[in-house]
Write a protein that holds these residues in place. Structure first.
Motif, PDB file in Angstrom:
ATOM      1  N   ASN A 190       0.816  -1.214   0.000  1.00 43.08           N
ATOM      2  CA  ASN A 190       0.000   0.000   0.000  1.00 43.08           C
ATOM      3  C   ASN A 190       0.848   1.261   0.000  1.00 43.08           C
ATOM      4  O   ASN A 190       0.440   2.291  -0.549  1.00 43.08           O
ATOM      5  CB  ASN A 190      -0.942   0.011   1.210  1.00 43.08           C
ATOM      6  CG  ASN A 190      -1.946   1.137   1.135  1.00 43.08           C
ATOM      7  OD1 ASN A 190      -2.685   1.258   0.163  1.00 43.08           O
ATOM      8  ND2 ASN A 190      -1.965   1.990   2.151  1.00 43.08           N
ATOM      9  N   ALA A 195       1.446   1.966  -3.446  1.00 38.05           N
ATOM     10  CA  ALA A 195       0.240   2.467  -4.103  1.00 38.05           C
ATOM     11  C   ALA A 195       0.081   3.966  -3.869  1.00 38.05           C
ATOM     12  O   ALA A 195      -0.209   4.734  -4.797  1.00 38.05           O
ATOM     13  CB  ALA A 195      -0.983   1.713  -3.582  1.00 38.05           C
ATOM     14  N   VAL A 196       0.275   4.404  -2.620  1.00 38.47           N
ATOM     15  CA  VAL A 196       0.175   5.825  -2.298  1.00 38.47           C
ATOM     16  C   VAL A 196       1.263   6.605  -3.026  1.00 38.47           C
ATOM     17  O   VAL A 196       1.019   7.676  -3.611  1.00 38.47           O
ATOM     18  CB  VAL A 196       0.273   6.036  -0.775  1.00 38.47           C
ATOM     19  CG1 VAL A 196       0.315   7.528  -0.437  1.00 38.47           C
ATOM     20  CG2 VAL A 196      -0.905   5.373  -0.072  1.00 38.47           C
ATOM     21  N   ASP A 249      -6.742   7.031   1.292  1.00 41.40           N
ATOM     22  CA  ASP A 249      -5.816   5.943   1.630  1.00 41.40           C
ATOM     23  C   ASP A 249      -6.387   5.214   2.840  1.00 41.40           C
ATOM     24  O   ASP A 249      -6.350   5.728   3.956  1.00 41.40           O
ATOM     25  CB  ASP A 249      -4.429   6.500   1.939  1.00 41.40           C
ATOM     26  CG  ASP A 249      -3.496   5.444   2.520  1.00 41.40           C
ATOM     27  OD1 ASP A 249      -3.740   4.246   2.286  1.00 41.40           O
ATOM     28  OD2 ASP A 249      -2.527   5.822   3.212  1.00 41.40           O
ATOM     29  N   THR A 271      -6.896   3.521  -2.005  1.00 43.60           N
ATOM     30  CA  THR A 271      -5.792   2.561  -1.898  1.00 43.60           C
ATOM     31  C   THR A 271      -5.943   1.760  -0.608  1.00 43.60           C
ATOM     32  O   THR A 271      -6.423   2.283   0.408  1.00 43.60           O
ATOM     33  CB  THR A 271      -4.424   3.271  -1.889  1.00 43.60           C
ATOM     34  OG1 THR A 271      -4.269   3.993  -0.663  1.00 43.60           O
ATOM     35  CG2 THR A 271      -4.300   4.231  -3.054  1.00 43.60           C
ATOM     36  N   GLY A 320      -0.475  -3.802  -2.779  1.00 39.35           N
ATOM     37  CA  GLY A 320      -1.135  -2.516  -2.676  1.00 39.35           C
ATOM     38  C   GLY A 320      -2.160  -2.407  -3.782  1.00 39.35           C
ATOM     39  O   GLY A 320      -1.833  -2.588  -4.959  1.00 39.35           O
ATOM     40  N   LEU A 338      -5.146  -0.334  -5.866  1.00 38.47           N
ATOM     41  CA  LEU A 338      -5.700   0.964  -6.217  1.00 38.47           C
ATOM     42  C   LEU A 338      -6.953   0.735  -7.034  1.00 38.47           C
ATOM     43  O   LEU A 338      -6.921   0.031  -8.056  1.00 38.47           O
ATOM     44  CB  LEU A 338      -4.723   1.806  -7.033  1.00 38.47           C
ATOM     45  CG  LEU A 338      -3.399   2.203  -6.392  1.00 38.47           C
ATOM     46  CD1 LEU A 338      -2.321   1.214  -6.779  1.00 38.47           C
ATOM     47  CD2 LEU A 338      -2.981   3.602  -6.857  1.00 38.47           C
TER      48      LEU A 338
END
Length: 474
Positions: free
Chosen positions: A147, A150-151, A252, A284, A297, A299
């Motif tokens: 994750n 992803a962020v 998030d 996410t 992760g 999205l």
């Protein structure tokens, strides 16, 4: 005679039957090096005044070193810590369907980036994107390795050299000193903090808008909670403000789940579907926490934004392989049958395990542990415990559980540390925790079919209990 000259040669030790059998198992090169190492240690010890070791002692040391080298670093353990999704122990255990899927993917070629229907090149995200869209209500989805990635990827794609507005109370730090402000900086985005630690209002976001604003962002505080005089802006209001200014609104979730946990008596945790329905453009979340799958992760959200993210060259650097996708696909398929999810998804089954069932397991295993520690100055009893979900998920909520409390008699508290170390030293280590003067072993994560093997491991402690290393010379 010089004792150094009386040491056996390398070839002499290699010819010993016990060492020769090690060659068959581990290979000549490895065992030869172990023999040389054992002889070098013996020479150093003799020079320091130690007596000449016998051949049997050298052979035993070589065998012990061979076993140590052959033991995998990534070993299965018994998680009796009371933390179900334990970050240091690998977080969510995978269900059998996921294990079978990843083994099949590892063993054979598979259609990772190959479209079987057309015979042309495919997109590896296609393995799970349809399932993610179905389960979240998103238009599109993509997957990276965790994750945090992803962020980072969405910020780098959509907010590089621009501003991202976030409530000051949501600038979280998670394990490993990972901080939201730091990831923003590395992604090339500028953080704009609004509000205060405990209260942030919609007008705080509105006043911070500027021509350089790239998005509004909400970070779910999954690993801590602020209670008392607090206020957070609802997702729907942030979405309306963002869209009124032609900006995306991103959430998030961190530790995300794809189902309503309340149906199993667990506290509510926001889902990607809820956030998308409230107006979020991108969400996410993790694959290996509450979702119960492999590390990933995820999205999900608007098709055009996901398309931009997938075109970022960093996407290739952060992508996942076929093993992860195979396991993730299998786990996501389980969510299509919510009525049986708690029976098939291992992590959810552990989280929802009734305290009475756990206590019954403790009653069955209590005599074994008491016998194993009978020679030591300790008392062993069944205790009512409180498990935690872990990995930053629902941090203030506790699950009624049961297990063992081992307490030292008198002032011999050091024995608990020796028992804890001995448990970790078993062939399959047992990991508990020492708290409030007791060694606690929470049985929530011990599956019923693991009990016979676990009992056998505990029985090994009785042999250790007679040794000075565990009893402290008692």
């Amino acid at each position: 005679m010089n004792p150094l000259s009386q040491l056996p040669s390398v070839d002499r030790l290699l010819s010993e039957p016990a060492v020769a059998s090690l060659v068959d198992i581990h290979g000549r090169a490895i065992v030869t090096q172990l023999v040389r190492t054992a002889l070098a240690k013996a020479r150093d010890a003799i020079r320091a005044g130690a007596p000449l070791p016998g051949t049997a002692r050298l052979v035993a040391d070589i065998g012990a070193d061979a076993r140590t080298q052959a033991t995998p670093k990534l070993r299965p353990v018994y998680n009796l810590t009371g933390t179900v999704l334990h970050t240091n122990l690998g977080r969510a255990p995978l269900p059998e369907e996921a294990v079978a899927a990843l083994v099949a993917a590892a063993r054979s070629p598979c259609a990772l980036e190959y479209d079987i229907g057309s015979g042309g090149r495919g997109d590896r995200d296609d393995v799970v994107s349809d399932l993610l869209c179905e389960l979240t209500g998103a238009e599109a989805a993509t997957v990276v390795n965790n994750n945090a990635a992803a962020v980072f990827l969405l910020l780098n794609t959509l907010a590089q050299k621009k501003e991202v507005i976030v409530s000051r109370g949501e600038l979280v730090e998670i394990g490993g000193a990972f901080r939201v402000p730091d990831i923003m900086k590395r992604a090339g985005a500028k953080l704009v903090e609004v509000g205060t630690t405990n209260r942030t209002h919609l007008e705080d976001f509105a006043e911070a808008l500027s021509p350089r604003t790239a998005m509004l962002m909400k970070v779910h505080a999954s690993n801590y909670t602020i209670q008392g005089f607090t206020h957070a802006v609802p997702e729907s209001e942030l979405a309306n403000l963002a869209h009124a200014n032609d900006l995306p609104f991103v959430v998030d979730l961190g530790s995300g789940t794809l189902t309503e946990l309340e149906r199993w008596g667990l506290p509510h945790e926001p889902t990607p579907r809820e956030n998308l329905a409230a107006g979020a453009d991108l969400v996410t979340f993790s694959g290996d926490k509450l979702l119960g799958g492999p590390q990933a992760g995820l999205l999900v959200g608007r098709r055009d934004l996901i398309a931009k993210i997938k075109k970022n060259p960093l996407k290739r650097a952060l992508r996942v392989g076929k093993i992860t996708l195979a396991a993730l696909e299998a786990v996501l398929r389980l969510y299509r049958d919510p009525d049986r999810l708690h029976e098939r998804l291992t992590a959810l089954g552990q989280l929802t395990r009734p305290q009475a069932e756990i206590r019954a397991a403790a009653e069955r295993l209590l005599p074994v542990l008491q016998a194993a520690l009978a020679s030591l100055p300790v008392d062993v009893e069944i205790a009512s415990l409180k498990s935690q979900i872990g990995s930053g998920s629902l941090p203030v909520d506790r699950l009624p559980s049961a297990g063992f409390a081992v307490r030292a008699q008198g002032r011999k508290g050091g024995v608990l540390n020796r028992i804890e170390a001995a448990l970790r030293g078993l062939e399959r280590p047992v990991v508990g925790r020492i708290e409030d003067g007791a060694l606690l072993l929470d049985l929530r994560c011990l599956a019923p079919d693991e009990e016979p093997e676990f009992a056998a491991r505990l029985s090994a402690l009785s042999r250790l209990g007679a040794s000075r290393s565990l009893s402290g010379g008692r």
